[in-house]
Design a protein around this motif. Structure first.
Motif, PDB file in Angstrom:
ATOM      1  N   ALA A 104       0.853  -1.192   0.000  1.00  0.00           N
ATOM      2  CA  ALA A 104       0.000   0.000   0.000  1.00  0.00           C
ATOM      3  C   ALA A 104       0.891   1.245   0.000  1.00  0.00           C
ATOM      4  O   ALA A 104       2.066   1.163   0.364  1.00  0.00           O
ATOM      5  CB  ALA A 104      -0.893  -0.020   1.229  1.00  0.00           C
ATOM      6  N   PRO A 105       0.397   2.407  -0.394  1.00  0.00           N
ATOM      7  CA  PRO A 105      -0.972   2.633  -0.838  1.00  0.00           C
ATOM      8  C   PRO A 105      -1.124   2.400  -2.331  1.00  0.00           C
ATOM      9  O   PRO A 105      -0.197   2.652  -3.116  1.00  0.00           O
ATOM     10  CB  PRO A 105      -1.183   4.113  -0.508  1.00  0.00           C
ATOM     11  CG  PRO A 105       0.188   4.728  -0.664  1.00  0.00           C
ATOM     12  CD  PRO A 105       1.170   3.664  -0.275  1.00  0.00           C
ATOM     13  N   THR A 106      -2.284   1.935  -2.716  1.00  0.00           N
ATOM     14  CA  THR A 106      -2.625   1.815  -4.131  1.00  0.00           C
ATOM     15  C   THR A 106      -4.069   2.268  -4.303  1.00  0.00           C
ATOM     16  O   THR A 106      -4.829   2.299  -3.347  1.00  0.00           O
ATOM     17  CB  THR A 106      -2.533   0.364  -4.639  1.00  0.00           C
ATOM     18  OG1 THR A 106      -3.319  -0.466  -3.794  1.00  0.00           O
ATOM     19  CG2 THR A 106      -1.109  -0.150  -4.698  1.00  0.00           C
ATOM     20  N   SER A 107      -4.419   2.622  -5.527  1.00  0.00           N
ATOM     21  CA  SER A 107      -5.820   2.941  -5.814  1.00  0.00           C
ATOM     22  C   SER A 107      -6.317   1.968  -6.876  1.00  0.00           C
ATOM     23  O   SER A 107      -5.537   1.437  -7.672  1.00  0.00           O
ATOM     24  CB  SER A 107      -5.960   4.385  -6.300  1.00  0.00           C
ATOM     25  OG  SER A 107      -5.212   4.561  -7.486  1.00  0.00           O
ATOM     26  N   LEU A 108      -7.613   1.742  -6.844  1.00  0.00           N
ATOM     27  CA  LEU A 108      -8.244   0.785  -7.748  1.00  0.00           C
ATOM     28  C   LEU A 108      -9.113   1.554  -8.729  1.00  0.00           C
ATOM     29  O   LEU A 108      -9.846   2.462  -8.324  1.00  0.00           O
ATOM     30  CB  LEU A 108      -9.110  -0.168  -6.914  1.00  0.00           C
ATOM     31  CG  LEU A 108      -9.680  -1.422  -7.571  1.00  0.00           C
ATOM     32  CD1 LEU A 108      -8.572  -2.434  -7.834  1.00  0.00           C
ATOM     33  CD2 LEU A 108     -10.737  -2.049  -6.659  1.00  0.00           C
ATOM     34  N   SER A 109      -9.039   1.193 -10.008  1.00  0.00           N
ATOM     35  CA  SER A 109      -9.898   1.874 -10.992  1.00  0.00           C
ATOM     36  C   SER A 109     -11.301   1.290 -10.937  1.00  0.00           C
ATOM     37  O   SER A 109     -11.536   0.257 -10.321  1.00  0.00           O
ATOM     38  CB  SER A 109      -9.328   1.691 -12.400  1.00  0.00           C
ATOM     39  OG  SER A 109      -9.625   0.380 -12.871  1.00  0.00           O
ATOM     40  N   VAL A 110     -12.223   1.973 -11.586  1.00  0.00           N
ATOM     41  CA  VAL A 110     -13.536   1.356 -11.786  1.00  0.00           C
ATOM     42  C   VAL A 110     -13.341   0.196 -12.760  1.00  0.00           C
ATOM     43  O   VAL A 110     -12.360   0.160 -13.521  1.00  0.00           O
ATOM     44  CB  VAL A 110     -14.565   2.358 -12.365  1.00  0.00           C
ATOM     45  CG1 VAL A 110     -14.856   3.451 -11.370  1.00  0.00           C
ATOM     46  CG2 VAL A 110     -14.071   2.949 -13.675  1.00  0.00           C
ATOM     47  N   PRO A 111     -14.238  -0.784 -12.767  1.00  0.00           N
ATOM     48  CA  PRO A 111     -14.097  -1.895 -13.721  1.00  0.00           C
ATOM     49  C   PRO A 111     -14.162  -1.397 -15.160  1.00  0.00           C
ATOM     50  O   PRO A 111     -14.974  -0.538 -15.496  1.00  0.00           O
ATOM     51  CB  PRO A 111     -15.297  -2.787 -13.395  1.00  0.00           C
ATOM     52  CG  PRO A 111     -15.685  -2.425 -12.010  1.00  0.00           C
ATOM     53  CD  PRO A 111     -15.377  -0.973 -11.862  1.00  0.00           C
ATOM     54  N   ILE A 112     -13.274  -1.932 -15.972  1.00  0.00           N
ATOM     55  CA  ILE A 112     -13.237  -1.580 -17.398  1.00  0.00           C
ATOM     56  C   ILE A 112     -13.679  -2.825 -18.152  1.00  0.00           C
ATOM     57  O   ILE A 112     -13.071  -3.888 -18.013  1.00  0.00           O
ATOM     58  CB  ILE A 112     -11.814  -1.155 -17.805  1.00  0.00           C
ATOM     59  CG1 ILE A 112     -11.373   0.055 -16.957  1.00  0.00           C
ATOM     60  CG2 ILE A 112     -11.735  -0.842 -19.297  1.00  0.00           C
ATOM     61  CD1 ILE A 112      -9.875   0.196 -16.828  1.00  0.00           C
ATOM     62  N   LEU A 113     -14.756  -2.708 -18.913  1.00  0.00           N
ATOM     63  CA  LEU A 113     -15.319  -3.880 -19.585  1.00  0.00           C
ATOM     64  C   LEU A 113     -14.978  -3.856 -21.068  1.00  0.00           C
ATOM     65  O   LEU A 113     -14.934  -2.781 -21.681  1.00  0.00           O
ATOM     66  CB  LEU A 113     -16.841  -3.919 -19.414  1.00  0.00           C
ATOM     67  CG  LEU A 113     -17.417  -4.493 -18.103  1.00  0.00           C
ATOM     68  CD1 LEU A 113     -17.079  -5.959 -17.979  1.00  0.00           C
ATOM     69  CD2 LEU A 113     -16.931  -3.737 -16.884  1.00  0.00           C
TER      70      LEU A 113
END
Lengths: 149, 369
Positions: A104-113
């Motif tokens: 950490a720290p990391t950030s997560l993106s929204v799902p990409i479809l």
């Protein structure tokens, strides 16, 4: 990735999702020599102290079945938006849980479809786990930016 | 005329949670999910557009998580109720306490297993819906009260009735301080406990309505900020002056005399006022042990837990300090005590710690003279 998250851990995280969201719908088990069918793909990007992405892919039939169980609806009632939500949920939870055991720290993106266009991104494959649900393949991959492996 | 339904902005990155919570809330005739958002950034945009009565906010989300969202929205919408939708995990409890200190109004625990849709739906309707309804209606009432009309002046606050049950005030100094709090309590407690000196001559017993994991973290956080030692009571312990005992979630905490000494111990009796631990249970046990030498403080909280206990304390000759309406997140518990004429003093939150000092016969560090 081998040092941080093993293939066994990736499989466990994905199986935990199955247990929580799709109970009584059959076990998700490790598979070998099962030809992957990848009509539907989703990924989440992780950025920060560890950078890369987590991708999940399966056939459209499996994606519809996941959506059907997840949203407690008949397969005939499942719309394209439901499939996107279901695969987005799957990749978001699996990616989020992998993120939680990375530095950490990391950030997560929204799902990409995968919207049917060319599904390519500049990355090297770090891990690939093949699983089977009712004999149908589901693939979880972890990618790192090119040249970082 | 029927009031329009409470409008909710539901923020959660899980499509499954958004769906089943929306479906469950839509079954309530007086609640409508006006909009959903899958992360905090979307939530801020939709807040501007929808101006909901209540925001239900997830903690862990991509792009902008719950804590960062609170930090962004509070300066712009200081009054909109934000209910954290939390998980009963160590991480969820810690994040929820952080959120409450950042201005979240309340929290509700998510159903532990979303796979059982019927059970999860029932949990939403029995646990989330009442909280959404209460906050939505309260928010509207506050907005209406703050909106002056040309024809009528703003309604004046109804003054609290003077204490009426003061016939047998025990003039001797209190031997114990008991505190009850609920909604808004974690923040209120951080304004009171850390201002008490290490030399406090009495023990402090605290009931804050919260689940087990949360009360442990709350005690740890209060301990880190306070001169007094603050412990969560998870087993019977002797009571000593200058120590703060926080009731563990899910079980009542009571004081008991054991020979010449006093202990606090656990009581697995039924909930009171739908609460466990209940303030009333602890307050009554304090009267059994210390008689009228009890100083009670009732801080912000929904409902009226503490009312019966304060009545017993007053009948025994003890004193009751109630937090005032203006500084309370919700004036349920202190309001009930005040309206019943049981409060010796009704004070803004910053004046509560100095008042405790006065009752105990000593000024507190950093308190007004």
């Amino acid at each position: 990735m081998t040092d941080l998250v093993s293939n066994e851990t990736i499989a466990e995280i994905t199986q935990t999702f199955w247990g929580a969201y799709l109970p009584d719908a059959g076990d998700l088990i490790p598979a070998v020599d099962l030809p992957a069918i990848e009509d539907v793909r989703g990924r989440v990007d992780i950025d920060g102290a560890w950078t890369g992405c987590v991708e999940v892919s399966c056939s459209m039939a499996v994606a519809r079945k996941i959506a059907s169980v997840m949203f407690a609806a008949e397969p005939s009632e499942i719309a394209e938006a439901d499939v996107r939500d279901a695969v987005g949920e799957l990749v978001n939870v699996v990616g989020g849980n992998i993120k939680s055991i990375l530095p950490a720290p990391t950030s997560l993106s929204v799902p990409i479809l995968d919207d049917g266009g060319e599904w390519r991104f500049a990355a090297d494959l770090e891990s690939e786990v093949l699983l089977a649900w009712a004999g149908e393949p589901i693939v979880v991959r972890v990618w790192r930016p090119e040249g970082t492996i | 005329m029927t009031a329009p339904p409470v409008r909710v902005l539901l923020v959660d990155d899980s499509a499954v949670i958004r769906r089943f919570v929306s479906e469950a809330l839509q079954e309530e005739p007086d609640i409508v999910v006006a909009a959903t958002a899958s992360n905090g950034r979307q939530a801020i945009e939709r807040l501007e557009r929808e101006l909901p009565d209540v925001v239900v906010l997830d903690v862990e989300m991509p792009v902008l998580d719950g804590l960062a969202t609170l930090a962004e929205l509070r300066p712009r919408w200081p009054d909109v109720p934000v209910v954290m939708y939390s998980t009963l995990t160590q991480r969820g409890a810690a994040a929820t306490l952080d959120a409450l200190s950042l201005g979240a109004t309340d929290y509700v625990l998510k159903p532990s297993h979303v796979a059982d849709r019927d059970a999860a739906g029932r949990a939403v309707r029995s646990e989330l819906a009442p909280v959404v309804r209460s906050w939505g209606n309260l928010h509207r009432a506050r907005l209406a009260a703050a909106r002056p009309t040309p024809a009528t002046a703003p309604p004046a606050r109804v003054p609290a009735p003077a204490p009426t049950l003061r016939a047998r005030v025990d003039r001797s100094r209190p031997e114990v301080l008991v505190i009850g709090s609920s909604t808004g309590g974690p923040h209120a407690l951080t304004e009171v406990i850390p201002r008490l000196p290490a030399s406090l001559p009495v023990p402090v017993l605290v009931v804050q309505h919260m689940p087990p994991l949360f009360t442990k973290l709350l005690a740890e956080r209060l301990d880190a900020r306070s001169a007094l030692e603050v412990v969560e009571v998870s087993a019977e312990v002797p009571v000593v002056a200058g120590r703060v005992y926080v009731a563990s979630g899910g079980v009542h905490m009571v004081a008991r005399r054991r020979g010449a000494s006093v202990v606090v111990t656990l009581d697995d009796g039924p909930p009171e006022n739908s609460c466990k631990p209940a303030v009333d249970v602890m307050f009554r046990s304090a009267v059994e042990v210390w008689g009228g030498r009890v100083l009670a403080v009732v801080l912000t909280g929904m409902g009226q837990d503490g009312l019966d206990g304060c009545r017993r304390i007053c009948e025994a000759g003890g004193a009751v300090v109630a937090q005032d309406e203006a500084s309370s997140v919700v004036w349920g518990m202190p309001g009930a005590v005040s309206r019943a004429g049981l409060a010796t003093e009704i004070l803004p939150l910053p004046d509560v710690a100095p008042a405790i000092g006065r009752h105990l016969g000593r000024a507190l560090a950093g308190s007004p003279a």
